[in-house]
Write a protein that holds these residues in place. Structure first.
Motif, PDB file in Angstrom:
ATOM      1  N   ASP A 195       0.762  -1.123   0.084  1.00 35.11           N
ATOM      2  CA  ASP A 195       0.080   0.057  -0.140  1.00 35.11           C
ATOM      3  C   ASP A 195       0.977   1.292   0.098  1.00 35.11           C
ATOM      4  N   HIS A 196       2.257   1.063   0.407  1.00 38.44           N
ATOM      5  CA  HIS A 196       3.056   2.259   0.470  1.00 38.44           C
ATOM      6  C   HIS A 196       4.308   2.217  -0.589  1.00 38.44           C
ATOM      7  N   LEU A 197       4.139   1.472  -1.832  1.00 38.73           N
ATOM      8  CA  LEU A 197       5.161   1.275  -2.699  1.00 38.73           C
ATOM      9  C   LEU A 197       5.708   2.979  -3.123  1.00 38.73           C
ATOM     10  N   ASP A 198       4.983   3.953  -3.245  1.00 34.15           N
ATOM     11  CA  ASP A 198       5.481   5.044  -3.564  1.00 34.15           C
ATOM     12  C   ASP A 198       6.505   5.788  -2.375  1.00 34.15           C
ATOM     13  N   GLU A 199       6.108   5.448  -1.296  1.00 37.52           N
ATOM     14  CA  GLU A 199       7.040   5.961  -0.303  1.00 37.52           C
ATOM     15  C   GLU A 199       8.364   4.979  -0.006  1.00 37.52           C
ATOM     16  N   PHE A 200       8.127   3.814  -0.525  1.00 36.19           N
ATOM     17  CA  PHE A 200       9.298   2.870  -0.558  1.00 36.19           C
ATOM     18  C   PHE A 200      10.375   3.149  -1.740  1.00 36.19           C
ATOM     19  N   ALA A 201       9.667   3.515  -2.878  1.00 33.87           N
ATOM     20  CA  ALA A 201      10.378   3.879  -3.937  1.00 33.87           C
ATOM     21  C   ALA A 201      11.219   5.177  -3.674  1.00 33.87           C
ATOM     22  N   ALA A 202      10.622   6.028  -2.914  1.00 39.42           N
ATOM     23  CA  ALA A 202      11.273   7.380  -2.725  1.00 39.42           C
ATOM     24  C   ALA A 202      12.856   7.147  -2.158  1.00 39.42           C
ATOM     25  N   GLU A 203      12.762   5.853  -1.349  1.00 38.74           N
ATOM     26  CA  GLU A 203      13.876   5.746  -0.452  1.00 38.74           C
ATOM     27  C   GLU A 203      14.899   4.661  -1.122  1.00 38.74           C
ATOM     28  N   ASN A 204      14.310   3.910  -2.055  1.00 40.46           N
ATOM     29  CA  ASN A 204      15.114   2.806  -2.429  1.00 40.46           C
ATOM     30  C   ASN A 204      14.798   2.847  -3.898  1.00 40.46           C
ATOM     31  N   ALA A 205      15.964   2.821  -4.666  1.00 38.39           N
ATOM     32  CA  ALA A 205      15.814   2.628  -6.238  1.00 38.39           C
ATOM     33  C   ALA A 205      15.248   1.479  -6.697  1.00 38.39           C
ATOM     34  N   ASN A 206      15.674   0.518  -6.159  1.00 39.24           N
ATOM     35  CA  ASN A 206      15.292  -1.101  -6.461  1.00 39.24           C
ATOM     36  C   ASN A 206      13.673  -0.989  -6.377  1.00 39.24           C
ATOM     37  N   ALA A 207      13.117  -0.352  -5.279  1.00 39.38           N
ATOM     38  CA  ALA A 207      11.816  -0.430  -5.034  1.00 39.38           C
ATOM     39  C   ALA A 207      10.988   0.115  -6.152  1.00 39.38           C
ATOM     40  N   ARG A 208      11.478   0.965  -7.088  1.00 42.94           N
ATOM     41  CA  ARG A 208      10.658   1.485  -8.023  1.00 42.94           C
ATOM     42  C   ARG A 208      10.495   0.443  -9.331  1.00 42.94           C
ATOM     43  N   GLN A 209      11.119  -0.591  -9.028  1.00 45.48           N
ATOM     44  CA  GLN A 209      11.019  -1.735  -9.963  1.00 45.48           C
ATOM     45  C   GLN A 209       9.750  -2.685  -9.851  1.00 45.48           C
ATOM     46  N   ILE A 210       9.631  -2.634  -8.457  1.00 48.66           N
ATOM     47  CA  ILE A 210       8.503  -3.644  -7.884  1.00 48.66           C
ATOM     48  C   ILE A 210       7.176  -3.391  -8.488  1.00 48.66           C
ATOM     49  N   ASP A 211       6.537  -4.712  -9.186  1.00 51.51           N
ATOM     50  CA  ASP A 211       5.139  -4.536  -9.727  1.00 51.51           C
ATOM     51  C   ASP A 211       4.359  -5.634  -9.140  1.00 51.51           C
ATOM     52  N   LYS A 212       3.649  -5.063  -8.361  1.00 51.96           N
ATOM     53  CA  LYS A 212       2.750  -6.020  -7.452  1.00 51.96           C
ATOM     54  C   LYS A 212       1.810  -6.721  -8.450  1.00 51.96           C
ATOM     55  N   ALA A 213       1.631  -6.469  -9.743  1.00 49.13           N
ATOM     56  CA  ALA A 213       0.822  -7.233 -10.292  1.00 49.13           C
ATOM     57  C   ALA A 213       1.463  -8.768 -10.630  1.00 49.13           C
ATOM     58  N   ARG A 214       2.723  -8.755 -10.582  1.00 46.65           N
ATOM     59  CA  ARG A 214       3.434  -9.921 -10.622  1.00 46.65           C
ATOM     60  C   ARG A 214       3.201 -11.108  -9.455  1.00 46.65           C
ATOM     61  N   ALA A 215       2.621 -10.708  -8.434  1.00 48.41           N
ATOM     62  CA  ALA A 215       1.933 -11.469  -7.424  1.00 48.41           C
ATOM     63  C   ALA A 215       1.032 -12.785  -8.055  1.00 48.41           C
ATOM     64  N   SER A 216       0.481 -12.430  -9.154  1.00 50.64           N
ATOM     65  CA  SER A 216      -0.187 -13.525  -9.587  1.00 50.64           C
ATOM     66  C   SER A 216       0.362 -14.425 -10.384  1.00 50.64           C
ATOM     67  N   ALA A 217       1.773 -14.318 -10.553  1.00 51.72           N
ATOM     68  CA  ALA A 217       2.473 -15.120 -11.575  1.00 51.72           C
ATOM     69  C   ALA A 217       3.879 -15.403 -11.050  1.00 51.72           C
ATOM     70  N   LEU A 218       3.851 -15.849  -9.563  1.00 50.06           N
ATOM     71  CA  LEU A 218       5.008 -16.200  -8.689  1.00 50.06           C
ATOM     72  C   LEU A 218       5.309 -17.580  -8.923  1.00 50.06           C
ATOM     73  N   ALA A 219       6.473 -18.159  -8.452  1.00 48.76           N
ATOM     74  CA  ALA A 219       6.968 -19.473  -8.561  1.00 48.76           C
ATOM     75  C   ALA A 219       6.301 -20.397  -7.766  1.00 48.76           C
ATOM     76  N   ILE A 220       5.799 -19.794  -6.802  1.00 52.74           N
ATOM     77  CA  ILE A 220       5.060 -20.689  -5.598  1.00 52.74           C
ATOM     78  C   ILE A 220       3.867 -20.118  -5.166  1.00 52.74           C
ATOM     79  N   ASP A 221       3.059 -20.865  -4.511  1.00 56.98           N
ATOM     80  CA  ASP A 221       1.696 -20.310  -4.117  1.00 56.98           C
ATOM     81  C   ASP A 221       1.823 -19.097  -3.019  1.00 56.98           C
ATOM     82  N   LEU A 222       0.881 -18.280  -3.424  1.00 65.00           N
ATOM     83  CA  LEU A 222       0.880 -17.165  -2.332  1.00 65.00           C
ATOM     84  C   LEU A 222       0.307 -17.600  -1.356  1.00 65.00           C
ATOM     85  N   HIS A 223       0.609 -17.084  -0.062  1.00 64.83           N
ATOM     86  CA  HIS A 223      -0.025 -17.347   1.349  1.00 64.83           C
ATOM     87  C   HIS A 223      -1.287 -17.189   1.406  1.00 64.83           C
ATOM     88  N   PRO A 224      -2.140 -17.658   1.998  1.00 66.16           N
ATOM     89  CA  PRO A 224      -3.525 -17.249   2.161  1.00 66.16           C
ATOM     90  C   PRO A 224      -3.954 -15.736   2.413  1.00 66.16           C
TER      91      PRO A 224
END
Length: 308
Positions: A271-300
């Protein structure tokens, strides 16, 4: 009057102690201090401590990196771990570096991608991965993710680790050795831009090692968690854009972790990726849409968050 004040002080002290006792510490396994995972873990800890509620405190833990972190989570040494999608899949299956030891892990969510930097100085005669045979290669730390890639790539080229002279160095030291001419090539599985590569680029012009199209396709087909990423030439002031192998990093947790806690942690982060990205350059590359295509199952708990 003194007794009244003393009683109020004691009551307040017990209240603070009770609140502190209610806060449970959650540890997140990162990597060495010089890599991208430790500041990522710091940023995640800061968000969790700020937004997840009074009952959750999180601290980043220095570890040997992406290979070790799934083991630490499975053993209860840490509650969360940063790793790559391919290693998470291997850990759950009991394959690769975790042969014979399947782990009961789930995904909490995606992080930034790590790409395999395979770098030489611009004047090097090394053009493709095959040319590494007989060369001195800085392959990253022994517990880092670079070795997982190498172990899958070398056989495709008919090579083994014995066909190169590996130096197990931190990424910073490996790229310093490249600049100094003490190794012929340096490898790093890292987010980009990578500080170690940037530092070496400041000392002299660099070039990415290429891979033949058929070999690249063979590697990708044999390792479904791998992807390709395009690195623009201006990222490291190189002459040409480069297509590189990479993988999405992710957070793993025990499969039996409390669903409410997992959902709270996920919300605090995503919910706070904008704040995260302001402090960490790698966080700017986080795409939460990738949660649906991870290599293992999401925790409930994570699935409940991302379904909102």
């Amino acid at each position: 009057m003194k007794n009244t004040i003393r009683g109020a002080f004691v009551a307040a002290s017990f209240a603070v102690l009770a609140q502190t006792a209610q806060a449970e510490e959650y540890r997140i396994g990162t990597a060495s201090l010089g890599g991208a995972f430790f500041p990522m873990g710091q940023g995640i800890s800061n968000l969790v401590n700020k937004y997840a509620g009074d009952g959750i405190d999180m601290v980043p833990i220095v570890t040997q990196g992406s290979v070790q972190n799934p083991r630490l989570v499975a053993q209860g040494e840490v509650e969360l771990g940063i790793t790559s999608a391919n290693l998470a899949a291997d850990a759950v299956a009991g394959a690769g570096a975790y042969d014979g030891s399947p782990m009961d892990l789930s995904a909490l969510g995606p992080l930034h991608p790590s790409v395999l930097h395979m770098v030489v100085t611009d004047g090097s005669d090394i053009q493709t991965f095959a040319d590494l045979k007989g060369k001195r290669v800085a392959v990253g730390p022994a517990g880092g993710g670079t070795m997982g890639f190498l172990n899958n790539m070398l056989p495709v080229y008919g090579l083994s680790l014995d066909d190169i002279t590996p130096s197990f160095l931190s990424y910073g030291d490996g790229f310093s050795q490249l600049s100094d001419g003490n190794v012929d090539a340096a490898l790093a599985l890292s987010g980009y831009p990578a500080a170690a590569v940037m530092q070496a680029a400041a000392s002299g012009k660099l070039r990415m090692i290429g891979m033949e199209a058929d070999k690249l396709e063979q590697i990708l087909s044999g390792n479904p968690a791998y992807s390709t990423f395009d690195i623009s030439a201006d990222v490291y002031d190189m002459d040409e854009d480069a297509q590189v192998l990479g993988v999405t990093n992710m957070l793993v947790v025990p499969a039996d972790m409390d669903a409410g806690i997992v959902e709270s942690i996920a919300a605090a982060i995503y919910d706070h990726l904008d704040e995260f990205a302001a402090e960490n350059a790698n966080a700017r590359q986080i795409d939460k849409a990738r949660a649906s295509a991870l290599a293992i199952d999401l925790h409930p708990g994570a699935a409940a968050y991302f379904a909102k």
